[in-house]
Motif scaffolding. Sequence first.
Motif, PDB file in Angstrom:
ATOM      1  N   HIS A   1       0.868  -1.273   0.084  1.00  0.00           N
ATOM      2  CA  HIS A   1      -0.063   0.059   0.018  1.00  0.00           C
ATOM      3  C   HIS A   1       0.925   1.244  -0.072  1.00  0.00           C
ATOM      4  O   HIS A   1       0.374   2.152  -0.496  1.00  0.00           O
ATOM      5  CB  HIS A   1      -0.955  -0.099   1.124  1.00  0.00           C
ATOM      6  N   PHE A   2       1.963   1.243   0.535  1.00  0.00           N
ATOM      7  CA  PHE A   2       2.974   2.273   0.295  1.00  0.00           C
ATOM      8  C   PHE A   2       3.274   2.562  -0.989  1.00  0.00           C
ATOM      9  O   PHE A   2       3.550   3.887  -1.360  1.00  0.00           O
ATOM     10  CB  PHE A   2       4.195   2.129   1.274  1.00  0.00           C
ATOM     11  N   LYS A   3       3.506   1.679  -1.780  1.00  0.00           N
ATOM     12  CA  LYS A   3       4.161   1.784  -3.225  1.00  0.00           C
ATOM     13  C   LYS A   3       2.654   2.531  -3.879  1.00  0.00           C
ATOM     14  O   LYS A   3       2.961   3.520  -4.875  1.00  0.00           O
ATOM     15  CB  LYS A   3       4.407   0.406  -3.803  1.00  0.00           C
ATOM     16  N   ARG A   4       1.507   1.831  -3.689  1.00  0.00           N
ATOM     17  CA  ARG A   4       0.303   2.578  -4.336  1.00  0.00           C
ATOM     18  C   ARG A   4       0.092   4.079  -3.881  1.00  0.00           C
ATOM     19  O   ARG A   4      -0.316   4.744  -4.673  1.00  0.00           O
ATOM     20  CB  ARG A   4      -1.001   1.644  -3.589  1.00  0.00           C
ATOM     21  N   LEU A   5       0.356   4.322  -2.629  1.00  0.00           N
ATOM     22  CA  LEU A   5       0.101   5.700  -2.129  1.00  0.00           C
ATOM     23  C   LEU A   5       1.092   6.578  -2.852  1.00  0.00           C
ATOM     24  O   LEU A   5       0.811   7.577  -3.540  1.00  0.00           O
ATOM     25  CB  LEU A   5       0.216   5.745  -0.651  1.00  0.00           C
ATOM     26  N   LEU A   6       2.765   6.332  -2.891  1.00  0.00           N
ATOM     27  CA  LEU A   6       3.413   6.953  -3.765  1.00  0.00           C
ATOM     28  C   LEU A   6       3.259   7.236  -5.311  1.00  0.00           C
ATOM     29  O   LEU A   6       3.409   8.171  -5.803  1.00  0.00           O
ATOM     30  CB  LEU A   6       4.826   6.267  -3.491  1.00  0.00           C
ATOM     31  N   ILE A   7       2.644   6.116  -5.842  1.00  0.00           N
ATOM     32  CA  ILE A   7       2.440   5.950  -7.295  1.00  0.00           C
ATOM     33  C   ILE A   7       1.501   7.069  -7.562  1.00  0.00           C
ATOM     34  O   ILE A   7       1.366   7.727  -8.413  1.00  0.00           O
ATOM     35  CB  ILE A   7       2.385   4.649  -7.688  1.00  0.00           C
ATOM     36  N   SER A   8       0.381   7.068  -6.687  1.00  0.00           N
ATOM     37  CA  SER A   8      -0.543   7.969  -6.759  1.00  0.00           C
ATOM     38  C   SER A   8      -0.239   9.471  -6.624  1.00  0.00           C
ATOM     39  O   SER A   8      -0.590  10.219  -7.395  1.00  0.00           O
ATOM     40  CB  SER A   8      -1.752   7.867  -5.654  1.00  0.00           C
ATOM     41  N   MET A   9       0.615   9.518  -5.791  1.00  0.00           N
ATOM     42  CA  MET A   9       1.059  10.938  -5.396  1.00  0.00           C
ATOM     43  C   MET A   9       1.974  11.552  -6.659  1.00  0.00           C
ATOM     44  O   MET A   9       2.085  12.652  -6.711  1.00  0.00           O
ATOM     45  CB  MET A   9       1.979  11.273  -4.180  1.00  0.00           C
ATOM     46  N   SER A  10       2.838  10.386  -7.261  1.00  0.00           N
ATOM     47  CA  SER A  10       3.591  10.991  -8.416  1.00  0.00           C
ATOM     48  C   SER A  10       3.030  11.352  -9.444  1.00  0.00           C
ATOM     49  O   SER A  10       3.578  11.787 -10.512  1.00  0.00           O
ATOM     50  CB  SER A  10       4.642   9.865  -8.510  1.00  0.00           C
ATOM     51  N   GLN A  11       1.720  11.085  -9.635  1.00  0.00           N
ATOM     52  CA  GLN A  11       1.014  11.626 -10.820  1.00  0.00           C
ATOM     53  C   GLN A  11       0.779  13.165 -10.818  1.00  0.00           C
ATOM     54  O   GLN A  11       0.621  13.561 -11.819  1.00  0.00           O
ATOM     55  CB  GLN A  11      -0.431  10.937 -11.063  1.00  0.00           C
ATOM     56  N   GLY A  12       0.736  13.770  -9.775  1.00  0.00           N
ATOM     57  CA  GLY A  12       0.402  15.086  -9.811  1.00  0.00           C
ATOM     58  C   GLY A  12      -0.826  15.498 -10.563  1.00  0.00           C
ATOM     59  O   GLY A  12      -1.087  16.578 -10.981  1.00  0.00           O
ATOM     60  N   ASN A  13      -1.614  14.859  -9.828  1.00  0.00           N
ATOM     61  CA  ASN A  13      -3.072  14.973 -10.399  1.00  0.00           C
ATOM     62  C   ASN A  13      -4.330  15.255  -9.177  1.00  0.00           C
ATOM     63  O   ASN A  13      -5.226  14.718  -9.274  1.00  0.00           O
ATOM     64  CB  ASN A  13      -3.432  13.463 -10.980  1.00  0.00           C
ATOM     65  N   ARG A  14      -3.760  15.667  -8.098  1.00  0.00           N
ATOM     66  CA  ARG A  14      -4.758  16.008  -7.159  1.00  0.00           C
ATOM     67  C   ARG A  14      -5.697  17.166  -7.457  1.00  0.00           C
ATOM     68  O   ARG A  14      -5.184  18.052  -8.141  1.00  0.00           O
ATOM     69  CB  ARG A  14      -4.009  16.531  -5.971  1.00  0.00           C
ATOM     70  N   ASP A  15      -6.860  16.962  -7.064  1.00  0.00           N
ATOM     71  CA  ASP A  15      -8.006  18.024  -7.480  1.00  0.00           C
ATOM     72  C   ASP A  15      -7.411  19.532  -6.877  1.00  0.00           C
ATOM     73  O   ASP A  15      -7.029  19.664  -5.676  1.00  0.00           O
ATOM     74  CB  ASP A  15      -9.233  17.680  -6.766  1.00  0.00           C
ATOM     75  N   GLU A  16      -7.416  20.418  -7.618  1.00  0.00           N
ATOM     76  CA  GLU A  16      -6.891  21.890  -7.263  1.00  0.00           C
ATOM     77  C   GLU A  16      -8.084  22.940  -7.028  1.00  0.00           C
ATOM     78  O   GLU A  16      -7.658  23.787  -6.874  1.00  0.00           O
ATOM     79  CB  GLU A  16      -5.808  22.321  -7.978  1.00  0.00           C
ATOM     80  N   ASN A  17      -9.336  22.278  -7.254  1.00  0.00           N
ATOM     81  CA  ASN A  17     -10.534  23.184  -7.049  1.00  0.00           C
ATOM     82  C   ASN A  17     -10.383  23.685  -5.540  1.00  0.00           C
ATOM     83  O   ASN A  17     -10.479  22.971  -4.662  1.00  0.00           O
ATOM     84  CB  ASN A  17     -11.755  22.383  -7.231  1.00  0.00           C
ATOM     85  N   GLN A  18     -10.469  24.980  -5.359  1.00  0.00           N
ATOM     86  CA  GLN A  18     -10.420  25.625  -3.918  1.00  0.00           C
ATOM     87  C   GLN A  18     -11.536  25.681  -3.241  1.00  0.00           C
ATOM     88  O   GLN A  18     -11.788  26.230  -2.221  1.00  0.00           O
ATOM     89  CB  GLN A  18      -9.607  26.821  -4.243  1.00  0.00           C
ATOM     90  N   THR A  19     -12.683  25.298  -4.106  1.00  0.00           N
ATOM     91  CA  THR A  19     -13.922  25.347  -3.363  1.00  0.00           C
ATOM     92  C   THR A  19     -14.349  24.403  -2.833  1.00  0.00           C
ATOM     93  O   THR A  19     -14.091  23.129  -3.230  1.00  0.00           O
ATOM     94  CB  THR A  19     -15.296  25.343  -4.528  1.00  0.00           C
ATOM     95  N   VAL A  20     -14.943  24.180  -1.601  1.00  0.00           N
ATOM     96  CA  VAL A  20     -14.980  23.403  -0.499  1.00  0.00           C
ATOM     97  C   VAL A  20     -16.586  23.031  -0.598  1.00  0.00           C
ATOM     98  O   VAL A  20     -17.430  23.738  -0.278  1.00  0.00           O
ATOM     99  CB  VAL A  20     -14.686  23.745   0.929  1.00  0.00           C
ATOM    100  N   ASP A  21     -16.694  21.386  -0.839  1.00  0.00           N
ATOM    101  CA  ASP A  21     -17.978  20.962  -0.808  1.00  0.00           C
ATOM    102  C   ASP A  21     -18.180  20.157   0.476  1.00  0.00           C
ATOM    103  O   ASP A  21     -17.761  19.363   0.782  1.00  0.00           O
ATOM    104  CB  ASP A  21     -18.086  19.833  -2.008  1.00  0.00           C
ATOM    105  N   MET A  22     -19.152  20.804   1.299  1.00  0.00           N
ATOM    106  CA  MET A  22     -19.121  20.575   2.695  1.00  0.00           C
ATOM    107  C   MET A  22     -19.885  19.135   2.690  1.00  0.00           C
ATOM    108  O   MET A  22     -19.823  18.239   3.337  1.00  0.00           O
ATOM    109  CB  MET A  22     -20.109  21.523   3.710  1.00  0.00           C
ATOM    110  N   GLN A  23     -20.684  18.917   1.937  1.00  0.00           N
ATOM    111  CA  GLN A  23     -21.749  17.510   1.800  1.00  0.00           C
ATOM    112  C   GLN A  23     -20.630  16.615   1.301  1.00  0.00           C
ATOM    113  O   GLN A  23     -20.776  15.445   1.839  1.00  0.00           O
ATOM    114  CB  GLN A  23     -22.621  17.542   0.690  1.00  0.00           C
ATOM    115  N   LYS A  24     -19.639  16.670   0.400  1.00  0.00           N
ATOM    116  CA  LYS A  24     -18.825  15.807   0.104  1.00  0.00           C
ATOM    117  C   LYS A  24     -17.677  15.574   1.345  1.00  0.00           C
ATOM    118  O   LYS A  24     -17.191  14.303   1.630  1.00  0.00           O
ATOM    119  CB  LYS A  24     -17.867  16.291  -1.183  1.00  0.00           C
ATOM    120  N   ALA A  25     -17.451  16.466   2.005  1.00  0.00           N
ATOM    121  CA  ALA A  25     -16.563  16.454   3.205  1.00  0.00           C
ATOM    122  C   ALA A  25     -17.265  15.333   4.250  1.00  0.00           C
ATOM    123  O   ALA A  25     -16.538  14.472   4.852  1.00  0.00           O
ATOM    124  CB  ALA A  25     -16.160  17.606   3.855  1.00  0.00           C
TER     125      ALA A  25
END
Length: 567
Positions: A397-421
Motif C-alpha cells: 500500500h505504500f507503493k500504491r500511495l507513492l505512485i498515486s502522489m507521483s501523478q501530480g493529479n490532485r484536485d486543485e479546485n479551491q471550493t469546499v463541498d461540505m456535503q462531500k466532506a
Amino acid sequence: MSYPGYPMSGYPAYPQSGGQSGYPQAGGQYPYPGGAGGAYPPGAGGAYPQAPGAGGAYPQAPGAGGAYPQAPGAGGAYPQAPGAGGAYPQAPGAGGAYPQAPGAGGAYPQAPGAGGAYPQAPGAGGAYPQPPAGGYAQGPGCPYQAGGGTYPASAGGYPAPQGNQSGWGAGGSGYPSYPTGPGAPGSAPGYGAPGYGAPGYGAPQPTGQNYSGGGAPPPGGYPSGPAPGSTGPQPTPAQPSMPNIGGLSIGGATQGTIKPVANFNAQNDAEILRQAMKGAGTNEQAIIDVVSNRSNEQRQKIKLAFKTLYGKDLIKDLKSELSGNMEEIILALFKPTTYYDAWSLRKAMEGAGTQDRVLIEILCTRNNQEIRDIVRCYKEELGRDLEKDLTKDTSGHFKRLLISMSQGNRDENQTVDMQKATMDAERLFRAGEGKLGTDESAFNMILATRSFPQLKATIHEYGRLANRELLKSIDREFSGDVRDGMLAIVQCVVNRPAFFAEKLYHSMKGLGTSDSTLIRVIVTRSEIDLVQIKQAFWEKYQKGLRTMVESDTSGDYKRMLLSIIGN
C-alpha cells in the motif's frame, strides 16, 4: 424660532372639504391631513414616510379618487378659494396676496431643508426631511436621529435603492449596508484564521482560498436589502460556516528567510567567489556571505557568469575547495530547486535499501505542478522513469500511495463541498474505526485525490463524527511506511510548517544529527516558509530552531546554516 401659523410638526394640509379654508386655521396651526390616526408622519405600521391616504401613496389629496392636488370646488378646479367670487388664492393678510408665508421674503411654501426643496426623496443627497439647526419639535412616533437628519427604518427594513448606490450604507447618509460580520454572505473566511498560504491548515497552497462565511441574517432581514416582494438583488443564501481549526487557514502569505538581493550583479559575485577560492586556503566566510544571501535563481546566474568570466565550472571548483557537510549544503544551494528534489529522490532509492522518509517528504508535500516538474526533470536530467523506480523500490500500500502522489493529479479546485466532506469522513470512518480491519484503498483514494481545502473540511467532519482526530485514527489503523505517508499528507493539511518543524527537530534530537535531513529541509524551505517553520518550531518545542542548530553543528557548516536561518 417658530413662525406663526407654520407647523411645529408635520406639513401644511391642503384645503379641507366642507367649505372651510385650509389656510390658516385658528390658533395659527395648520391641521394635519385626515386619515387613520391622523398622525403624519409616520402612518400605520411605523414605516416612514407614509402618506395618510389609501395604499400609503405619498402625497395623496383627501379628495375623491386621490387626485393631487384637487380643490374642493365645483369641477375640481384647483386652486379655488372658498371666498366671495371664487378668487383663489386670497390670503387673509393685508393686500390680499395669497399665498404668503410668514417668513422673510414671503416665499411660500418652503421646506425646512437645505435649499428649500420640498419634498425630497430619501435617497442619497436628499434625505427627507432634513431639520434646520436645532431641529423641529418631534411629533409622536417620528423620532429624529440626532446628528444624521435621517429617520430609522421600520421593522423589517426600509426599501433600498437597487444596487449599492451612493449615499446608502457605509459612507453614505442613508441606511446600513449588508452585514459584514461573521456569518454574513461575502464575509471574511469562515474556515480558518490568517495562515500560511499553501494547501491545508496554513500550509503553502498553489493558490489562496477564502471560505464564504455562513449563518442566518439578523432579525428583521438585512436593513438595506430590497423590501419583501422587490425584484431587486436579494441576499446570498447562507452557506454552512466552517470552524477555525488549528488557528490557521488557506490563503495567507508565507515567508522565506532568503530573498533576492537588490542591485544584484552576477559578475561581481562570481569574482568574489573566485577570489575566495584562489591561492592557498579558502575564504569560507566570503562564500557564506554570497551564497546564503542570494536566491536560487540568482545563484544560477552566478554559475553562468563564473563560467563566462573564467572558463571554469563553479561547482567543480567549490567541490575541490570544500568538504563534508559544508560541501553538501553549498552544492545543495546551487542546484536548481526542481533538480534538487529529483536528485534527492534518486539518491534515496539508489543502492541498498530505500530512504522511505525522503520519498514521503517530497512526494507527499509538493503541489501538482512541482510534482510534474520533478517527474520531467527526473526523466530528462537523470535519464530515469520515476514511477518505475518507485515500483521497483517500494511495495504494498505504500507503493500504491507513492505512485498515486507521483501523478501530480490532485484536485486543485479551491471550493469546499461540505456535503462531500461529510460523506468522505463517513467513508473513512467505515473503512477504519467503524469496522474490523482496514480498507486501505478508501484512505488512499481520498487522501491522494481531494484538494487540500477539501481535505481540511473532511478532517474536521471526521473529528466531529468519530470523536477522534483523523491523525490518531491513521496511527491506530496503519503501520510502517504507509502510515507515515498518510500522516504526512494529513499533517501538511493541518499545518505544513509544523510538519517540517517536526522533521527538523527529529533530525537533531538525541545522539548524532541527521545532517542530510537538516540540510534538505533548510535548503528547500528557505525561500518558501522557513519563517513560519521557525515559529512553529518554537510553539511546538519551546526552543528556538537557531538555538538547537547552534548546539548540534559546528564550524563553517554551522555558520552557513545560521546565516540561512537568520535571527
